[in-house]
Design a protein around this motif. Structure first.
Motif, PDB file in Angstrom:
ATOM      1  N   ILE A  71      10.535  -6.987  15.643  1.00  0.00           N
ATOM      2  CA  ILE A  71      10.128  -6.981  14.234  1.00  0.00           C
ATOM      3  C   ILE A  71       8.922  -6.073  14.060  1.00  0.00           C
ATOM      4  CG2 ILE A  71       9.183  -8.394  12.369  1.00  0.00           C
ATOM      5  CD1 ILE A  71      10.818 -10.719  13.547  1.00  0.00           C
ATOM      6  N   ALA A  72       8.942  -5.280  12.995  1.00  0.00           N
ATOM      7  CA  ALA A  72       7.802  -4.433  12.668  1.00  0.00           C
ATOM      8  C   ALA A  72       7.386  -4.696  11.228  1.00  0.00           C
ATOM      9  CB  ALA A  72       8.153  -2.961  12.857  1.00  0.00           C
ATOM     10  N   ARG A  73       6.068  -4.731  11.021  1.00  0.00           N
ATOM     11  CA  ARG A  73       5.517  -4.908   9.679  1.00  0.00           C
ATOM     12  C   ARG A  73       4.385  -3.921   9.480  1.00  0.00           C
ATOM     13  NH1 ARG A  73       3.384 -10.516   8.302  1.00  0.00           N
ATOM     14  NH2 ARG A  73       1.963 -10.073   9.986  1.00  0.00           N
ATOM     15  N   CYS A  74       4.396  -3.245   8.368  1.00  0.00           N
ATOM     16  CA  CYS A  74       3.300  -2.361   7.985  1.00  0.00           C
ATOM     17  C   CYS A  74       2.488  -3.079   6.921  1.00  0.00           C
ATOM     18  CB  CYS A  74       3.857  -1.052   7.422  1.00  0.00           C
ATOM     19  SG  CYS A  74       2.578   0.141   6.939  1.00  0.00           S
ATOM     20  N   GLY A  75       1.155  -2.911   6.959  1.00  0.00           N
ATOM     21  CA  GLY A  75       0.314  -3.480   5.931  1.00  0.00           C
ATOM     22  C   GLY A  75      -0.672  -4.516   6.418  1.00  0.00           C
ATOM     23  N   LEU A  76      -0.923  -4.538   7.731  1.00  0.00           N
ATOM     24  CA  LEU A  76      -1.951  -5.433   8.240  1.00  0.00           C
ATOM     25  C   LEU A  76      -3.314  -4.775   8.063  1.00  0.00           C
ATOM     26  CD1 LEU A  76       0.702  -6.347   9.812  1.00  0.00           C
ATOM     27  CD2 LEU A  76      -0.919  -7.463  11.303  1.00  0.00           C
ATOM     28  N   SER A 122       0.854  -1.184   0.000  1.00  0.00           N
ATOM     29  CA  SER A 122       0.000   0.000   0.000  1.00  0.00           C
ATOM     30  C   SER A 122       0.895   1.241   0.000  1.00  0.00           C
ATOM     31  CB  SER A 122      -0.921   0.016   1.223  1.00  0.00           C
ATOM     32  OG  SER A 122      -0.166   0.257   2.387  1.00  0.00           O
ATOM     33  N   PRO A 123       0.446   2.339  -0.587  1.00  0.00           N
ATOM     34  CA  PRO A 123       1.281   3.548  -0.636  1.00  0.00           C
ATOM     35  C   PRO A 123       1.793   3.982   0.736  1.00  0.00           C
ATOM     36  CG  PRO A 123      -0.620   3.808  -2.067  1.00  0.00           C
ATOM     37  CD  PRO A 123      -0.820   2.523  -1.305  1.00  0.00           C
ATOM     38  N   ALA A 124       0.980   3.849   1.771  1.00  0.00           N
ATOM     39  CA  ALA A 124       1.391   4.281   3.111  1.00  0.00           C
ATOM     40  C   ALA A 124       2.541   3.442   3.656  1.00  0.00           C
ATOM     41  CB  ALA A 124       0.206   4.212   4.065  1.00  0.00           C
ATOM     42  N   CYS A 125       2.615   2.182   3.250  1.00  0.00           N
ATOM     43  CA  CYS A 125       3.649   1.289   3.789  1.00  0.00           C
ATOM     44  C   CYS A 125       4.936   1.293   2.969  1.00  0.00           C
ATOM     45  CB  CYS A 125       3.115  -0.132   3.873  1.00  0.00           C
ATOM     46  SG  CYS A 125       1.855  -0.340   5.148  1.00  0.00           S
ATOM     47  N   ARG A 126       4.871   1.747   1.752  1.00  0.00           N
ATOM     48  CA  ARG A 126       6.075   1.714   0.907  1.00  0.00           C
ATOM     49  C   ARG A 126       7.143   2.700   1.361  1.00  0.00           C
ATOM     50  NH1 ARG A 126       2.637   0.871  -4.147  1.00  0.00           N
ATOM     51  NH2 ARG A 126       2.509   3.120  -4.109  1.00  0.00           N
ATOM     52  N   HIS A 162      19.278  -1.410  14.151  1.00  0.00           N
ATOM     53  CA  HIS A 162      18.612  -1.954  12.974  1.00  0.00           C
ATOM     54  C   HIS A 162      19.424  -3.135  12.442  1.00  0.00           C
ATOM     55  CE1 HIS A 162      17.221  -2.060   8.752  1.00  0.00           C
ATOM     56  NE2 HIS A 162      16.070  -1.725   9.307  1.00  0.00           N
ATOM     57  N   VAL A 163      18.740  -4.229  12.071  1.00  0.00           N
ATOM     58  CA  VAL A 163      19.392  -5.404  11.487  1.00  0.00           C
ATOM     59  C   VAL A 163      18.701  -5.757  10.176  1.00  0.00           C
ATOM     60  CG1 VAL A 163      20.203  -6.336  13.699  1.00  0.00           C
ATOM     61  CG2 VAL A 163      17.965  -7.020  12.830  1.00  0.00           C
ATOM     62  N   ALA A 164      19.414  -6.490   9.336  1.00  0.00           N
ATOM     63  CA  ALA A 164      18.891  -6.880   8.027  1.00  0.00           C
ATOM     64  C   ALA A 164      17.777  -7.912   8.166  1.00  0.00           C
ATOM     65  CB  ALA A 164      20.019  -7.463   7.179  1.00  0.00           C
ATOM     66  N   THR A 165      16.856  -7.891   7.200  1.00  0.00           N
ATOM     67  CA  THR A 165      15.810  -8.911   7.110  1.00  0.00           C
ATOM     68  C   THR A 165      15.949  -9.632   5.775  1.00  0.00           C
ATOM     69  OG1 THR A 165      14.122  -7.557   6.017  1.00  0.00           O
ATOM     70  CG2 THR A 165      14.228  -7.442   8.436  1.00  0.00           C
ATOM     71  N   THR A 166      15.287 -10.768   5.653  1.00  0.00           N
ATOM     72  CA  THR A 166      15.327 -11.522   4.398  1.00  0.00           C
ATOM     73  C   THR A 166      14.364 -10.945   3.365  1.00  0.00           C
ATOM     74  OG1 THR A 166      13.671 -13.052   5.266  1.00  0.00           O
ATOM     75  CG2 THR A 166      16.001 -13.672   5.539  1.00  0.00           C
ATOM     76  N   SER A 167      13.534  -9.997   3.756  1.00  0.00           N
ATOM     77  CA  SER A 167      12.562  -9.398   2.847  1.00  0.00           C
ATOM     78  C   SER A 167      13.153  -8.152   2.188  1.00  0.00           C
ATOM     79  CB  SER A 167      11.299  -9.011   3.610  1.00  0.00           C
ATOM     80  OG  SER A 167      10.402  -8.336   2.759  1.00  0.00           O
ATOM     81  N   ASP A 168      12.815  -7.947   0.929  1.00  0.00           N
ATOM     82  CA  ASP A 168      13.245  -6.718   0.261  1.00  0.00           C
ATOM     83  C   ASP A 168      12.159  -5.646   0.344  1.00  0.00           C
ATOM     84  OD1 ASP A 168      11.419  -7.790  -1.508  1.00  0.00           O
ATOM     85  OD2 ASP A 168      12.754  -7.759  -3.241  1.00  0.00           O
ATOM     86  N   SER A 169      11.101  -5.915   1.098  1.00  0.00           N
ATOM     87  CA  SER A 169      10.006  -4.957   1.257  1.00  0.00           C
ATOM     88  C   SER A 169      10.397  -3.856   2.239  1.00  0.00           C
ATOM     89  CB  SER A 169       8.752  -5.668   1.775  1.00  0.00           C
ATOM     90  OG  SER A 169       7.744  -4.727   2.083  1.00  0.00           O
ATOM     91  N   ALA A 170      10.105  -2.611   1.883  1.00  0.00           N
ATOM     92  CA  ALA A 170      10.340  -1.476   2.782  1.00  0.00           C
ATOM     93  C   ALA A 170       9.334  -1.466   3.928  1.00  0.00           C
ATOM     94  CB  ALA A 170      10.236  -0.166   1.997  1.00  0.00           C
ATOM     95  N   ALA A 171       8.326  -2.329   3.866  1.00  0.00           N
ATOM     96  CA  ALA A 171       7.271  -2.361   4.873  1.00  0.00           C
ATOM     97  C   ALA A 171       7.608  -3.268   6.055  1.00  0.00           C
ATOM     98  CB  ALA A 171       5.959  -2.812   4.230  1.00  0.00           C
ATOM     99  N   VAL A 172       8.816  -3.848   6.078  1.00  0.00           N
ATOM    100  CA  VAL A 172       9.248  -4.670   7.210  1.00  0.00           C
ATOM    101  C   VAL A 172      10.608  -4.181   7.687  1.00  0.00           C
ATOM    102  CG1 VAL A 172       7.986  -6.703   6.421  1.00  0.00           C
ATOM    103  CG2 VAL A 172      10.379  -6.444   5.822  1.00  0.00           C
ATOM    104  N   ALA A 173      10.847  -4.350   8.985  1.00  0.00           N
ATOM    105  CA  ALA A 173      12.138  -3.960   9.549  1.00  0.00           C
ATOM    106  C   ALA A 173      12.354  -4.733  10.845  1.00  0.00           C
ATOM    107  CB  ALA A 173      12.184  -2.453   9.806  1.00  0.00           C
TER     108      ALA A 173
END
Length: 134
Positions: free
Chosen positions: A58-63, A22-26, A39-50
Protein backbone atom coordinates in the motif's frame (compact mmCIF):
# COMPACT_ATOMS: atom_id res chain seq x y z
CA UNK A 1 -5.44 -0.37 11.52
CA UNK A 2 -4.53 1.37 8.29
CA UNK A 3 -5.38 -1.41 5.88
CA UNK A 4 -7.42 -4.54 5.77
CA UNK A 5 -8.84 -6.49 2.90
CA UNK A 6 -12.58 -5.91 2.90
CA UNK A 7 -14.55 -9.07 3.72
CA UNK A 8 -16.47 -9.75 0.50
CA UNK A 9 -14.66 -7.34 -1.76
CA UNK A 10 -11.37 -7.63 -3.54
CA UNK A 11 -10.74 -3.91 -2.96
CA UNK A 12 -8.10 -3.06 -0.36
CA UNK A 13 -9.33 -0.74 2.38
CA UNK A 14 -7.03 2.28 2.57
CA UNK A 15 -7.53 5.60 4.33
CA UNK A 16 -6.09 8.67 2.60
CA UNK A 17 -3.26 10.47 4.41
CA UNK A 18 -3.95 13.86 6.08
CA UNK A 19 -2.64 15.94 3.15
CA UNK A 20 -3.82 13.64 0.34
CA UNK A 21 -5.52 16.56 -1.40
CA UNK A 22 -2.32 18.59 -1.70
CA UNK A 23 -1.54 19.48 -5.34
CA UNK A 24 1.53 17.21 -5.33
CA UNK A 25 -0.52 14.18 -4.27
CA UNK A 26 -3.49 14.64 -6.57
CA UNK A 27 -1.46 13.52 -9.59
CA UNK A 28 1.11 11.10 -8.15
CA UNK A 29 2.54 8.87 -10.92
CA UNK A 30 2.02 5.52 -9.16
CA UNK A 31 3.68 2.52 -10.82
CA UNK A 32 1.55 0.04 -12.79
CA UNK A 33 3.11 -2.80 -10.82
CA UNK A 34 5.55 -3.25 -7.96
CA UNK A 35 7.91 -6.13 -8.61
CA UNK A 36 5.58 -8.92 -9.73
CA UNK A 37 2.59 -7.44 -7.86
CA UNK A 38 -0.12 -6.00 -10.11
CA UNK A 39 -2.13 -2.89 -9.27
CA UNK A 40 -5.34 -3.69 -7.33
CA UNK A 41 -8.41 -1.63 -6.48
CA UNK A 42 -8.75 0.25 -3.19
CA UNK A 43 -11.86 1.39 -1.34
CA UNK A 44 -10.67 5.01 -1.57
CA UNK A 45 -11.50 7.25 -4.51
CA UNK A 46 -8.42 9.37 -3.73
CA UNK A 47 -5.66 9.43 -6.37
CA UNK A 48 -3.21 9.74 -3.46
CA UNK A 49 -3.57 6.05 -2.47
CA UNK A 50 -2.78 2.88 -4.37
CA UNK A 51 -2.22 -0.84 -3.76
CA UNK A 52 -0.54 -3.78 -5.49
CA UNK A 53 -0.72 -7.53 -4.97
CA UNK A 54 -2.20 -9.86 -2.34
CA UNK A 55 -1.35 -9.28 0.43
CA UNK A 56 -1.32 -5.68 -0.65
CA UNK A 57 1.63 -3.35 -0.83
CA UNK A 58 0.00 0.00 0.00
CA UNK A 59 1.20 3.50 -0.83
CA UNK A 60 -0.21 6.79 0.41
CA UNK A 61 0.84 10.30 -0.50
CA UNK A 62 0.10 13.20 1.83
CA UNK A 63 1.80 12.44 5.11
CA UNK A 64 3.44 15.29 7.02
CA UNK A 65 7.16 15.61 6.22
CA UNK A 66 9.44 13.74 8.61
CA UNK A 67 11.69 15.70 10.91
CA UNK A 68 15.15 14.64 12.04
CA UNK A 69 15.13 11.00 13.13
CA UNK A 70 17.34 8.25 14.48
CA UNK A 71 15.44 5.60 12.50
CA UNK A 72 17.16 3.80 9.61
CA UNK A 73 17.43 6.08 6.58
CA UNK A 74 18.34 4.59 3.20
CA UNK A 75 18.81 6.07 -0.25
CA UNK A 76 17.27 4.10 -3.11
CA UNK A 77 17.71 5.39 -6.67
CA UNK A 78 18.39 8.91 -5.40
CA UNK A 79 15.39 9.03 -3.04
CA UNK A 80 15.82 9.05 0.74
CA UNK A 81 13.49 6.81 2.78
CA UNK A 82 13.07 6.24 6.52
CA UNK A 83 12.36 2.56 7.12
CA UNK A 84 10.73 1.09 10.21
CA UNK A 85 9.72 -2.45 11.11
CA UNK A 86 6.08 -3.35 11.66
CA UNK A 87 4.68 -6.51 13.22
CA UNK A 88 3.58 -7.77 9.80
CA UNK A 89 6.19 -6.20 7.51
CA UNK A 90 7.83 -2.82 7.16
CA UNK A 91 7.03 0.76 6.27
CA UNK A 92 9.09 3.26 4.31
CA UNK A 93 8.41 7.00 4.29
CA UNK A 94 10.10 9.50 2.00
CA UNK A 95 12.57 11.72 3.81
CA UNK A 96 13.11 15.22 2.54
CA UNK A 97 9.79 15.56 0.70
CA UNK A 98 6.80 17.72 1.65
CA UNK A 99 4.33 16.03 1.64
CA UNK A 100 5.69 12.53 2.22
CA UNK A 101 4.82 9.17 0.66
CA UNK A 102 4.44 6.10 2.89
CA UNK A 103 4.80 2.57 1.48
CA UNK A 104 3.63 -0.39 3.57
CA UNK A 105 5.21 -3.70 2.57
CA UNK A 106 3.99 -7.05 3.97
CA UNK A 107 6.68 -9.51 5.17
CA UNK A 108 6.03 -11.85 2.24
CA UNK A 109 7.69 -9.31 -0.12
CA UNK A 110 10.90 -9.07 1.91
CA UNK A 111 12.40 -5.84 3.30
CA UNK A 112 10.67 -2.65 2.13
CA UNK A 113 13.79 -1.22 0.41
CA UNK A 114 13.58 -4.04 -2.17
CA UNK A 115 10.26 -2.61 -3.40
CA UNK A 116 11.17 1.09 -3.28
CA UNK A 117 12.67 1.47 -6.79
CA UNK A 118 9.11 1.30 -8.18
CA UNK A 119 8.19 4.39 -6.14
CA UNK A 120 11.20 6.53 -7.12
CA UNK A 121 9.44 8.36 -9.97
CA UNK A 122 6.51 9.27 -7.70
CA UNK A 123 8.79 10.42 -4.88
CA UNK A 124 10.93 12.54 -7.20
CA UNK A 125 7.79 14.46 -8.25
CA UNK A 126 7.22 15.75 -4.71
CA UNK A 127 8.50 19.11 -3.49
CA UNK A 128 11.68 18.79 -1.39
CA UNK A 129 12.48 20.41 1.95
CA UNK A 130 16.27 20.08 2.02
CA UNK A 131 16.52 17.10 4.40
CA UNK A 132 18.68 14.12 3.39
CA UNK A 133 19.88 10.86 4.89
CA UNK A 134 23.29 11.42 6.45
Amino acid sequence: MLCVVAGCSSAVEVSPAPFAESPACRSVPWPGKVGDAQHVATTSDSAAVAAWGDPAIIARCGLPPLGPTTLECVTVDGVDWVVRSLSDGSAATTYGTDPAIEVLVPKSYGPAPLQLPAFGPAARELPTNGRHCS
